[in-house]
Scaffold this motif. Structure first.
Motif, short mmCIF file in Angstrom:
data_model
loop_
_atom_site.label_atom_id
_atom_site.label_comp_id
_atom_site.label_asym_id
_atom_site.label_seq_id
_atom_site.Cartn_x
_atom_site.Cartn_y
_atom_site.Cartn_z
N ARG A 193 52.88 77.05 -12.36
CA ARG A 193 52.51 76.19 -11.24
C ARG A 193 52.76 76.89 -9.91
O ARG A 193 52.01 76.71 -8.95
CB ARG A 193 53.15 74.82 -11.33
CG ARG A 193 54.62 74.73 -10.99
CD ARG A 193 55.11 73.29 -11.19
NE ARG A 193 56.49 73.15 -10.84
CZ ARG A 193 57.37 72.45 -11.55
NH1 ARG A 193 57.00 71.84 -12.67
NH2 ARG A 193 58.61 72.33 -11.15
N GLN A 194 53.82 77.68 -9.83
CA GLN A 194 54.08 78.41 -8.59
C GLN A 194 52.99 79.45 -8.34
O GLN A 194 52.54 79.62 -7.20
CB GLN A 194 55.47 79.04 -8.62
CG GLN A 194 56.56 78.00 -8.50
CD GLN A 194 57.96 78.57 -8.52
OE1 GLN A 194 58.18 79.74 -8.81
NE2 GLN A 194 58.94 77.72 -8.23
N HIS A 242 49.97 79.22 -9.42
CA HIS A 242 48.79 78.40 -9.10
C HIS A 242 48.80 78.09 -7.59
O HIS A 242 47.78 78.23 -6.91
CB HIS A 242 48.82 77.12 -9.94
CG HIS A 242 47.58 76.32 -9.93
ND1 HIS A 242 46.72 76.29 -11.02
CD2 HIS A 242 47.03 75.51 -9.01
CE1 HIS A 242 45.71 75.48 -10.74
NE2 HIS A 242 45.88 74.99 -9.54
N MET A 243 49.96 77.70 -7.08
CA MET A 243 50.09 77.42 -5.65
C MET A 243 49.88 78.69 -4.82
O MET A 243 49.28 78.63 -3.74
CB MET A 243 51.46 76.81 -5.33
CG MET A 243 51.73 75.48 -5.99
SD MET A 243 50.54 74.21 -5.51
CE MET A 243 50.88 72.99 -6.75
N ASP A 244 50.32 79.83 -5.34
CA ASP A 244 50.06 81.10 -4.65
C ASP A 244 48.57 81.37 -4.53
O ASP A 244 48.10 81.86 -3.50
CB ASP A 244 50.72 82.27 -5.39
CG ASP A 244 52.23 82.28 -5.29
OD1 ASP A 244 52.80 81.61 -4.39
OD2 ASP A 244 52.87 82.96 -6.13
N TYR A 292 46.22 79.05 -4.44
CA TYR A 292 45.75 78.16 -3.37
C TYR A 292 46.01 78.83 -2.02
O TYR A 292 45.14 78.91 -1.16
CB TYR A 292 46.50 76.82 -3.37
CG TYR A 292 46.08 75.79 -4.37
CD1 TYR A 292 44.74 75.50 -4.63
CD2 TYR A 292 47.03 75.05 -5.06
CE1 TYR A 292 44.38 74.53 -5.54
CE2 TYR A 292 46.68 74.06 -5.96
CZ TYR A 292 45.35 73.81 -6.20
OH TYR A 292 45.00 72.83 -7.09
N GLN A 295 46.20 70.48 -14.89
CA GLN A 295 47.51 70.98 -14.50
C GLN A 295 48.66 70.24 -15.19
O GLN A 295 49.83 70.47 -14.87
CB GLN A 295 47.66 70.88 -12.97
CG GLN A 295 46.66 71.72 -12.23
CD GLN A 295 46.78 71.57 -10.74
OE1 GLN A 295 47.86 71.37 -10.20
NE2 GLN A 295 45.66 71.67 -10.04
N CYS A 321 46.53 68.62 1.14
CA CYS A 321 47.71 69.47 0.87
C CYS A 321 48.94 68.90 1.58
O CYS A 321 50.01 68.78 0.98
CB CYS A 321 47.48 70.91 1.34
SG CYS A 321 46.26 71.82 0.38
N HIS A 342 52.47 67.64 -0.04
CA HIS A 342 53.70 68.35 0.29
C HIS A 342 54.72 67.44 0.96
O HIS A 342 55.93 67.55 0.71
CB HIS A 342 53.40 69.55 1.18
CG HIS A 342 52.69 70.65 0.47
ND1 HIS A 342 52.25 71.78 1.12
CD2 HIS A 342 52.32 70.80 -0.84
CE1 HIS A 342 51.65 72.56 0.23
NE2 HIS A 342 51.68 72.00 -0.96
N ARG A 402 57.25 67.68 -2.18
CA ARG A 402 57.78 69.04 -2.11
C ARG A 402 59.00 69.08 -1.21
O ARG A 402 59.01 68.51 -0.12
CB ARG A 402 56.71 69.99 -1.58
CG ARG A 402 57.16 71.45 -1.58
CD ARG A 402 56.09 72.36 -1.10
NE ARG A 402 55.96 72.27 0.36
CZ ARG A 402 55.28 73.13 1.10
NH1 ARG A 402 54.64 74.13 0.54
NH2 ARG A 402 55.22 72.98 2.39
#
Length: 166
Positions: A46-47, A49-51, A53, A90, A155, A159, A163
């Motif tokens: 998942r990290q 995946h965020m990278d 994005y 996801q 986003c 977040h 987050r």
């Protein structure tokens, strides 16, 4: 997704499918306070995946701010990549016990697991905003600027709620 964007996204899809299959096969139980190098595969996936994005958003944001020369194909491809990422299943990235309370090195708040439907709605909103931007990104930098608003809203909303702040 346009044919050109699909062609640009093909390597991303292949990598994402490989990562998803690998992650699904390797997901284990996470222990508390794990070191960054010891992240469970689901958290690492998942990290990353965020990278992905972030990589695509940086290109679009740079164009929108005038820091990067506008390129219609690159803008369309980046928006398509974001849409493709958001459309991937996801669910394997978010197993119970992988919040910031459980694992050192993740910023995922426990609220995700308390409000999974709302969390998923943010992902869906991102896919919708990115798909809309993909359709217009080739129309010029003003179209990119306009489309980035929807992406930023989806986003930012996620977040804000789900987050840990830095």
């Amino acid at each position: 997704m346009t044919h050109r964007a699909a062609r640009l996204c093909a390597p991303l899809f292949a990598a994402a499918v490989t990562a998803a299959v690998t992650t699904s096969a390797l997901i284990g139980t996470a222990g508390p306070a794990m070191a960054q190098d010891d992240l469970p595969p689901a958290v690492a996936a998942r990290q990353h995946h965020m990278d992905l994005y972030g990589f695509n958003l940086a290109l679009l944001g740079g164009m929108a701010k005038g820091e990067i020369d506008y390129d219609a194909d690159a803008a369309t491809g980046a928006a398509g990549n974001i849409a493709a990422l958001a459309m991937l299943d996801q669910s394997g990235y978010w197993p119970e016990g992988t919040s910031s309370d459980d694992i050192e090195g993740t910023r995922a708040l426990p609220a995700i697991w308390e409000n999974m439907d709302d969390f998923q709605s943010h992902i869906d909103a991102l896919a919708e905003a990115a798909t809309a931007l993909e359709e217009t990104a080739g129309d010029g930098v003003e179209a990119v600027r306009a489309g980035m608003g929807g992406i930023g809203k989806s986003c930012g909303g996620c977040h804000e709620d789900y987050r840990v702040s830095r």
